[in-house]
Design a protein around this motif. Structure first.
Motif: not given
Length: 294
Positions: A113-114, A116
């Motif tokens: 997530r980070t 992306t």
């Protein structure tokens, strides 16, 4: 740990601790004191005066193997772990990576997530227990453990859970998803596997050719000694940016280079680097020691 500790000046007090080792040295902890014996002969050290610290591994890998949860042994070892955590949360010490950042960075979903969010390419992935959702992922898939990548059998033998190919049409996929949370991710075709190690704003990149090695290169004994240095300023900078976004000042990252681009795969905030070739591996050790000495 020994590789780094040996590079720290003998003139500076040094304390080396883990949840098992703290049991064997004199210590005193109170609201105003954090005192332990130094490792390199400087007598007692007051950890509240500590300048800098590095969390490599809070406990030996097999420290709680065979322990039954809820047992007296579990309670005793939990007390030792709590003591160690109180030392690791010493606000007067600046950590290469803080305990909270270390724990957060070990979560692969948080990593991806980070990455992306930072504009770094990551193969599409999901974690689900609904087999009907799997068809929304493109192409062939690979399954990777979301939790710890290893476990111990009752006999004490360690087992590693490697990344493995998955056929989404296989009826056994539903059983796999129901057993434990796994990461299902698009399988990108590697040309080269990249290992990038970061220390603060420095990075070292290494490569192995994907031809002839398994999907998970760790399965190959030869692959562990086949890494070669790689000059890749763009990937190195992206790896440094990602580690900064995750508040980790040390990281060991896996990337995959394909014919169409390069993808981030995994970040280990306490990963190994000594299997990589010298002089670069020694430079990494020296960089950690240099940071510890301020």
């Amino acid at each position: 740990m020994r590789e780094v500790a040996d590079r720290v000046s003998s003139l500076r007090p040094l304390v080396v601790l883990d949840a098992a080792g703290v049991q064997r040295i004199p210590f005193v902890v109170s609201a105003t004191r954090l005192g332990v014996e130094t490792t390199n002969g400087h007598g007692a050290a007051h950890i509240q005066d500590a300048h800098r610290g590095w969390i490599r591994r809070p406990a030996p890998a097999d420290w709680d193997v065979g322990m039954r949860w809820g047992s007296k042994q579990a309670a005793v070892q939990g007390a030792w772990r709590t003591l160690l955590v109180s030392l690791l949360r010493n606000p007067a010490c600046e950590w290469l990576t803080s305990l909270d950042a270390l724990l957060a960075a070990e979560n692969k979903i948080v990593q991806c997530r980070t990455a992306t969010g930072a504009g770094i390419d990551v193969p599409p992935l999901m974690v689900t227990n609904d087999a009907s959702e799997v068809s929304s992922l493109p192409g062939p898939l690979v399954a990777k453990p979301l939790g710890p990548p290893q476990y111990w059998l009752e006999q004490g033998d360690p087992r590693i859970v490697f990344a493995a190919p998955v056929d989404p049409q296989d009826p056994s996929v539903a059983e796999l998803l129901a057993g434990a949370p796994f990461i299902l991710q698009e399988r990108v075709r590697a040309v080269r596997h990249l290992r990038v190690v970061t220390v603060c704003d420095e990075a070292w990149a290494f490569q192995i050719l994907a031809e002839g090695i398994p999907l998970d290169w760790r399965r190959s004994v030869a692959a562990h000694t086949s890494w070669r240095p790689l000059k890749a300023p763009d990937i190195e900078q992206r790896a440094v940016d990602l580690s900064a976004a995750m508040s980790v000042r040390y990281s060991s990252q896996d990337w995959i280079e394909t014919e169409s681009g390069t993808y981030f795969i995994d970040l280990n905030p306490g990963g190994q680097w000594l299997f990589l070739p010298d002089p670069e591996a020694s430079q990494i050790s020296a960089a950690i020691a240099h940071w510890l000495q301020g």
